[in-house]
Design a protein around this motif. Structure first.
Motif, PDB file in Angstrom:
ATOM      1  N   MET A  11      -7.282  13.403  18.546  1.00  0.00           N
ATOM      2  CA  MET A  11      -7.668  13.137  16.884  1.00  0.00           C
ATOM      3  C   MET A  11      -7.544  14.275  15.937  1.00  0.00           C
ATOM      4  SD  MET A  11      -8.508   9.737  16.442  1.00  0.00           S
ATOM      5  CE  MET A  11      -9.146   9.840  15.041  1.00  0.00           C
ATOM      6  N   ASP A  12      -7.628  15.414  16.845  1.00  0.00           N
ATOM      7  CA  ASP A  12      -7.600  16.671  15.911  1.00  0.00           C
ATOM      8  C   ASP A  12      -6.332  16.969  15.870  1.00  0.00           C
ATOM      9  OD1 ASP A  12      -7.496  17.361  18.730  1.00  0.00           O
ATOM     10  OD2 ASP A  12      -8.571  19.051  18.565  1.00  0.00           O
ATOM     11  N   ARG A  13      -5.199  16.423  16.394  1.00  0.00           N
ATOM     12  CA  ARG A  13      -3.758  17.102  16.532  1.00  0.00           C
ATOM     13  C   ARG A  13      -3.000  16.847  15.074  1.00  0.00           C
ATOM     14  NH1 ARG A  13      -1.913  18.730  21.710  1.00  0.00           N
ATOM     15  NH2 ARG A  13      -3.812  18.979  22.727  1.00  0.00           N
ATOM     16  N   LYS A  14      -2.433  17.864  14.686  1.00  0.00           N
ATOM     17  CA  LYS A  14      -1.659  17.564  13.535  1.00  0.00           C
ATOM     18  C   LYS A  14      -0.481  16.797  13.813  1.00  0.00           C
ATOM     19  CE  LYS A  14      -2.525  21.551  10.299  1.00  0.00           C
ATOM     20  NZ  LYS A  14      -3.837  21.433  10.801  1.00  0.00           N
ATOM     21  N   ILE A  15      -0.495  15.683  13.574  1.00  0.00           N
ATOM     22  CA  ILE A  15       0.735  14.689  13.555  1.00  0.00           C
ATOM     23  C   ILE A  15       1.100  14.115  12.324  1.00  0.00           C
ATOM     24  CG2 ILE A  15       0.358  13.949  15.916  1.00  0.00           C
ATOM     25  CD1 ILE A  15      -0.478  11.193  14.616  1.00  0.00           C
ATOM     26  N   THR A  16       2.369  13.496  12.369  1.00  0.00           N
ATOM     27  CA  THR A  16       2.659  13.071  10.987  1.00  0.00           C
ATOM     28  C   THR A  16       1.833  11.744  10.751  1.00  0.00           C
ATOM     29  OG1 THR A  16       4.818  12.371  11.961  1.00  0.00           O
ATOM     30  CG2 THR A  16       5.080  13.936  10.220  1.00  0.00           C
ATOM     31  N   PRO A 493      -5.116  -8.932  26.230  1.00  0.00           N
ATOM     32  CA  PRO A 493      -5.840  -9.779  25.571  1.00  0.00           C
ATOM     33  C   PRO A 493      -7.286  -9.169  25.100  1.00  0.00           C
ATOM     34  CG  PRO A 493      -5.782 -10.278  27.832  1.00  0.00           C
ATOM     35  CD  PRO A 493      -4.618  -9.224  27.484  1.00  0.00           C
ATOM     36  N   GLY A 494      -7.813  -8.052  25.778  1.00  0.00           N
ATOM     37  CA  GLY A 494      -9.061  -7.626  25.222  1.00  0.00           C
ATOM     38  C   GLY A 494      -9.017  -6.557  24.237  1.00  0.00           C
ATOM     39  N   MET A 495      -7.899  -5.868  23.846  1.00  0.00           N
ATOM     40  CA  MET A 495      -7.813  -4.689  23.342  1.00  0.00           C
ATOM     41  C   MET A 495      -7.394  -4.937  21.723  1.00  0.00           C
ATOM     42  SD  MET A 495      -8.283  -2.505  25.277  1.00  0.00           S
ATOM     43  CE  MET A 495      -7.864  -0.982  25.259  1.00  0.00           C
ATOM     44  N   TYR A 496      -7.528  -3.597  20.770  1.00  0.00           N
ATOM     45  CA  TYR A 496      -7.500  -3.832  19.283  1.00  0.00           C
ATOM     46  C   TYR A 496      -6.174  -4.404  19.156  1.00  0.00           C
ATOM     47  CZ  TYR A 496      -8.115  -2.200  14.597  1.00  0.00           C
ATOM     48  OH  TYR A 496      -8.197  -2.245  13.219  1.00  0.00           O
ATOM     49  N   HIS A 497      -5.252  -3.775  19.704  1.00  0.00           N
ATOM     50  CA  HIS A 497      -3.802  -4.528  19.598  1.00  0.00           C
ATOM     51  C   HIS A 497      -3.462  -5.284  20.871  1.00  0.00           C
ATOM     52  CE1 HIS A 497      -3.198  -1.089  16.706  1.00  0.00           C
ATOM     53  NE2 HIS A 497      -2.464  -1.672  16.122  1.00  0.00           N
ATOM     54  N   MET A 526       0.958  -4.756  17.918  1.00  0.00           N
ATOM     55  CA  MET A 526       0.697  -5.899  17.006  1.00  0.00           C
ATOM     56  C   MET A 526      -0.784  -6.273  17.170  1.00  0.00           C
ATOM     57  SD  MET A 526       0.115  -9.177  16.332  1.00  0.00           S
ATOM     58  CE  MET A 526       0.081  -9.910  18.044  1.00  0.00           C
ATOM     59  N   LYS A 527      -1.576  -6.428  16.060  1.00  0.00           N
ATOM     60  CA  LYS A 527      -2.739  -6.768  16.169  1.00  0.00           C
ATOM     61  C   LYS A 527      -2.937  -8.032  14.982  1.00  0.00           C
ATOM     62  CE  LYS A 527      -7.646  -5.955  14.819  1.00  0.00           C
ATOM     63  NZ  LYS A 527      -8.069  -6.444  15.644  1.00  0.00           N
ATOM     64  N   ALA A 528      -3.335  -9.161  15.430  1.00  0.00           N
ATOM     65  CA  ALA A 528      -3.836 -10.015  14.504  1.00  0.00           C
ATOM     66  C   ALA A 528      -5.238 -10.004  14.242  1.00  0.00           C
ATOM     67  CB  ALA A 528      -3.320 -11.435  15.032  1.00  0.00           C
ATOM     68  N   ALA A 529      -5.724 -10.035  12.918  1.00  0.00           N
ATOM     69  CA  ALA A 529      -7.206  -9.854  12.601  1.00  0.00           C
ATOM     70  C   ALA A 529      -7.681 -11.421  12.386  1.00  0.00           C
ATOM     71  CB  ALA A 529      -7.239  -8.875  11.429  1.00  0.00           C
ATOM     72  N   CYS A 530      -8.453 -11.773  13.358  1.00  0.00           N
ATOM     73  CA  CYS A 530      -8.665 -13.198  13.420  1.00  0.00           C
ATOM     74  C   CYS A 530     -10.317 -13.293  13.901  1.00  0.00           C
ATOM     75  CB  CYS A 530      -7.808 -13.969  14.461  1.00  0.00           C
ATOM     76  SG  CYS A 530      -7.611 -13.615  15.941  1.00  0.00           S
ATOM     77  N   HIS A 531     -10.744 -14.211  13.644  1.00  0.00           N
ATOM     78  CA  HIS A 531     -12.531 -14.231  14.036  1.00  0.00           C
ATOM     79  C   HIS A 531     -12.402 -15.674  14.828  1.00  0.00           C
ATOM     80  CE1 HIS A 531     -13.874 -10.831  11.679  1.00  0.00           C
ATOM     81  NE2 HIS A 531     -12.588 -10.814  11.532  1.00  0.00           N
ATOM     82  N   PRO A 532     -12.409 -15.660  15.953  1.00  0.00           N
ATOM     83  CA  PRO A 532     -12.511 -17.027  16.915  1.00  0.00           C
ATOM     84  C   PRO A 532     -13.644 -18.011  16.565  1.00  0.00           C
ATOM     85  CG  PRO A 532     -11.690 -15.148  18.347  1.00  0.00           C
ATOM     86  CD  PRO A 532     -11.984 -14.568  16.869  1.00  0.00           C
ATOM     87  N   THR A 554     -10.215   5.040  12.021  1.00  0.00           N
ATOM     88  CA  THR A 554     -10.739   4.177  13.015  1.00  0.00           C
ATOM     89  C   THR A 554      -9.419   3.640  13.633  1.00  0.00           C
ATOM     90  OG1 THR A 554     -12.553   3.855  11.931  1.00  0.00           O
ATOM     91  CG2 THR A 554     -12.047   2.074  13.178  1.00  0.00           C
ATOM     92  N   MET A 555      -8.488   3.196  13.154  1.00  0.00           N
ATOM     93  CA  MET A 555      -7.279   2.566  13.938  1.00  0.00           C
ATOM     94  C   MET A 555      -6.631   3.626  14.513  1.00  0.00           C
ATOM     95  SD  MET A 555      -5.632   0.348  10.697  1.00  0.00           S
ATOM     96  CE  MET A 555      -6.631  -0.789   9.724  1.00  0.00           C
ATOM     97  N   GLU A 556      -6.446   4.888  14.126  1.00  0.00           N
ATOM     98  CA  GLU A 556      -5.903   5.778  14.748  1.00  0.00           C
ATOM     99  C   GLU A 556      -6.586   5.945  16.365  1.00  0.00           C
ATOM    100  OE1 GLU A 556      -5.024   9.738  13.012  1.00  0.00           O
ATOM    101  OE2 GLU A 556      -4.650  10.506  15.060  1.00  0.00           O
ATOM    102  N   ARG A 557      -7.824   6.158  16.304  1.00  0.00           N
ATOM    103  CA  ARG A 557      -8.565   6.035  17.433  1.00  0.00           C
ATOM    104  C   ARG A 557      -8.521   5.206  18.397  1.00  0.00           C
ATOM    105  NH1 ARG A 557     -13.091   7.337  14.853  1.00  0.00           N
ATOM    106  NH2 ARG A 557     -12.985   9.411  15.040  1.00  0.00           N
ATOM    107  N   LYS A 558      -8.515   4.014  17.842  1.00  0.00           N
ATOM    108  CA  LYS A 558      -8.179   2.760  18.896  1.00  0.00           C
ATOM    109  C   LYS A 558      -6.863   2.641  19.504  1.00  0.00           C
ATOM    110  CE  LYS A 558     -11.647  -0.360  16.713  1.00  0.00           C
ATOM    111  NZ  LYS A 558     -12.491  -0.385  17.830  1.00  0.00           N
ATOM    112  N   ILE A 559      -6.007   3.097  18.796  1.00  0.00           N
ATOM    113  CA  ILE A 559      -4.401   3.467  19.288  1.00  0.00           C
ATOM    114  C   ILE A 559      -4.436   4.253  20.133  1.00  0.00           C
ATOM    115  CG2 ILE A 559      -2.194   3.989  18.628  1.00  0.00           C
ATOM    116  CD1 ILE A 559      -2.856   2.825  15.533  1.00  0.00           C
ATOM    117  N   ARG A 560      -4.827   5.490  19.969  1.00  0.00           N
ATOM    118  CA  ARG A 560      -4.758   6.461  20.945  1.00  0.00           C
ATOM    119  C   ARG A 560      -5.479   6.251  22.417  1.00  0.00           C
ATOM    120  NH1 ARG A 560      -3.140  11.640  19.617  1.00  0.00           N
ATOM    121  NH2 ARG A 560      -2.589  11.758  17.294  1.00  0.00           N
TER     122      ARG A 560
END
Ligand code: FAD
Length: 650
Positions: A11-16, A493-497, A526-532, A554-560
């Motif tokens: 998370m601390d890395r300099k990326i684009t 099936p259980g992850m953010y994306h 791919m993530k679908a933001a849904c609320h079952p 937050t999204m970046e942390r979840k992706i990594r």
């Protein structure tokens, strides 16, 4: 401040990544910044270096693109707007919305009224194309493209003559696709679709071969369902023994759960029950199977199996229906996505930037100086010159960073000869006029910008609740970890994306995809933001709020975290291997498609809301994929054709 896990993740890395807007960190708070303070640099498209496709970080509905529209929705816009400045400009047509529908509307208008027709296209984003969005990356010496939205030319039903006509006019040779794609590449390295089970949902982090023919992901290179694959899956999956038994029976020992009913009667039942309830209450399978399949339709519908009918699940080939002996003809109320069509399946073309290539080819036709080149394949590497999009000498002008905030006839709709459009740009409001107007924007926006439509029509427009989605592109320095774990696509099936895919290996027009695992690649998530549990439209409303209020951090942390856990056994190090991240946030994503569980008119017949919503008024006509309640490029084109036709008659 980052903790040690954050540092492991990089998370601390300099990326684009671009999580700063005008020097201010983009947080949920920044999303609430007043529209008139968001940017005073009207005309920035002309500044050197203005090149949106190369921006990373939060894209799609990026900060700066939606604040004016949200202020209109909240009723606060005009409090801070000041008196609009008249540009003094006058056009034959103003198009609101620079997506494929808006660009096609301009194209059709010129065909019908001559190339000299003066047209202004307004779009609130910093780039044209709407959902057809191009993402560019440079990793070391390699240039990589990604699709930020619309993935490919594809549709559940065959393209209409009109939509096909546009594709052909643009020179796109759809049948030549096999020349550009290396279908065997990933298989030659031993990769295949897999499923990632996560410990929070299934008790253990584990990557297992995918037993389903297309695994609920977008991978074209999907594994064939076979007894061998199923056996391997059942041996390895961290699910209950009973669940393994039940899944094996669903697939290999199918039962008729409705004995005595005709095929039509069975379909009528399936249309009214969700697939989740069918599995639980009719087939009586273990809860782990429901968890496993819950997110499988996300890529198509943006909701899980709680909000997809069992009839649609049958059409899509999900397990549990083979014993019902259903007649293969589509049942009443089926979603068009769930109706197999061989002719449509063959009409497929994926550019490395998705259908952004279609948008760019349309722009090349409308404003030739903005996109160099002459063939459908050379557009892939052509660098757009954004300074040429909006110049006085050009009959067609594309004005980006401009949100239409008021559209009205100059006088009575029945007799007016002009329409006035007010738009917010660079913190100010401007007005301009035209003889005609096409609203090719999202239908939920229209009641806020044009008060002239009847109340019933406004209600129909407002019911087109778009499907919220994230299309995330992560540029990796190499894909050796994918090779080591043997996966080219992962259903999670259980992850953010819930979908992770190496892009289809397409080389075209001088662009070369990654041929070897040691080369940089773009991974699509791919993530679908849904609320079952809620009705589909409610799920979309909550999902939209979720996407607007989640920070990029937050999204970046979840992706990594997700990539580290999925690919860890392959030696993946998120801190080292991730070169850039672009999250294409689409809180207003796919057009809402009717659903037999929630839309009785779709099941029982009758006028659909989109037919009421798209009625023209005076000199204003309505396009966009929403006008057909069908989330596909061909529909965006079809609806543009209809809308322009209506104006020409008026
Ligand atoms: C993530 C994603 C993936 C998709 N993948 C595919 C695919 O693979 N194949 C396929 O066929 N279809 C796909 N679709 C469907 C896609 O939406 C259509 O194909 C098509 O691109 C829609 O074009 P459009 O012009 O109707 O809408 P859009 O592309 O949404 O364009 C409408 C534009 O109007 C703008 N606008 C809204 N309000 C205003 C305002 N007040 N002022 C100015 N501008 C405004 C919007 O910001 C937007 O830029 C996908 C959609 C999404 C979201």
């Amino acid at each position: 401040m980052y903790d040690s896990r954050d540092r492991e993740l990089g998370m601390d890395r300099k990326i684009t990544r671009r999580d700063f807007l005008n020097g201010v960190a983009v947080t949920a708070g920044a999303a609430l910044m007043p529209w008139h303070l968001m940017g005073e640099d009207a005309g920035k498209e002309k500044s050197p270096g203005y090149y949106p496709p190369a921006l990373t970080g939060m894209r799609g509905s990026h900060p700066g693109s939606f604040e004016a529209a949200h202020a209109l929705r909240d009723g606060t816009f005009w409090d801070t707007a000041g008196k609009p400045q008249d540009t003094g400009e006058s056009y034959d047509l103003i198009v609101v919305g620079g997506g494929i529908s808006g660009l096609s509307a301009a194209h059709f208008f010129r065909k019908l009224n001559g190339e000299k027709s003066r047209i202004l296209i307004l779009d609130n984003h910093d780039d044209f194309g709407g959902h057809a969005k191009r993402n560019e990356f440079r990793v070391n010496q390699s240039f990589r493209l990604g699709f930020g939205g619309t993935f490919s030319i594809e549709s559940p039903a065959p393209y209409s003559a009109v939509a096909k006509g546009v594709i052909e006019e643009l020179g796109i040779d759809v049948p030549s696709y096999s020349k550009y794609v290396d279908k065997k590449l990933y298989r030659s390295f031993g990769l295949r679709p897999k499923i990632f089970f996560d410990k929070e949902t299934f008790g253990a982090d584990k990557l297992v071969v995918n037993f389903h023919p297309n695994g609920g992901t977008e991978s074209e290179d999907a594994s064939k369902e076979s007894a061998e694959v199923l056996k391997q899956f059942l041996a390895e999956a961290p699910i209950a023994d009973q669940a393994k038994h039940d899944l094996g029976s669903l697939i290999q020992d199918p039962k008729d759960y409705f004995p005595g009913l005709t095929s039509d009667e069975k379909k009528a039942k399936l249309a009214r029950i969700s697939y989740a309830n069918y599995l639980k209450d009719v087939a009586g399978v273990h809860a782990d199977i429901v968890k496993l399949l819950q997110t499988a339709p996300h890529g198509l519908f943006g909701v899980g199996i709680d909000a997809v009918s069992a009839q649609d699940a049958w059409g899509l080939g999900f397990p549990g229906f083979d014993g019902l002996s259903l007649d293969p003809t589509p049942g009443k109320g089926m979603n068009r996505d769930a109706i197999p069509n061989e002719e449509a399946e063959k009409y497929f073309f994926h550019f490395p930037d998705g259908n952004a290539s279609i948008a760019r080819l349309l722009v090349r036709k409308l404003v030739p100086s903005a996109i160099p080149g002459s063939s459908f394949s050379d557009v892939v590497l052509a660098k757009a010159d954004y300074s040429k999009l909006d110049v006085e000498s050009s009959p067609v002008r594309i004005r980006l960073n401009s949100t239409a905030v008021r559209v009205k006839h100059m006088g009575d709709a029945a007799s007016a000869t002009e329409v006035e459009v007010a738009y917010a740009r660079g913190g100010k409001v401007f007005t301009t006029r035209a003889k005609h107007c096409v609203l090719a924007c999202w239908h939920v926006v229209i009641p806020y910008i044009c008060g002239e439509f009847p109340e019933k029509q406004k209600e129909a427009l407002a019911s087109a609740q778009k499907v919220p989605l994230l299309y995330t592109n992560v540029a990796l320095r190499n894909w050796t970890s994918f090779q080591k774990v043997g996966a080219n696509s992962v259903y999670a099936p259980g992850m953010y994306h819930t979908g992770v895919n190496l892009d289809l290996p397409v080389s075209i027009g001088g662009y070369e995809c990654a041929h070897k695992p040691e080369e940089p690649i773009v991974v699509h998530m791919m993530k679908a933001a849904c609320h079952p549990g809620l009705a589909a439209r409610q799920q979309h409303i909550f999902g939209r709020m979720e996407l607007y209020t989640t920070t990029f951090e937050t999204m970046e942390r979840k992706i990594r975290d997700q990539l580290a856990r999925t690919l860890g056994a392959g030696g993946f190090d998120p801190a080292r291997d991730i070169a850039a991240i672009t999250v294409n946030r689409w809180p207003h994503g796919y057009a809402y498609e009717y659903n037999s569980l929630f839309d009785s008119f779709w099941l029982e017949g009758g006028v659909t809301p989109c037919e009421i919503a798209r009625k023209p008024l005076g000199r204003i006509a309505i396009a966009n994929a929403d006008a057909g309640a069908y989330a596909y490029t061909d529909e965006a084109i079809n609806q543009a054709w209809r809308a322009v036709g209506e104006l020409t008659k008026s």
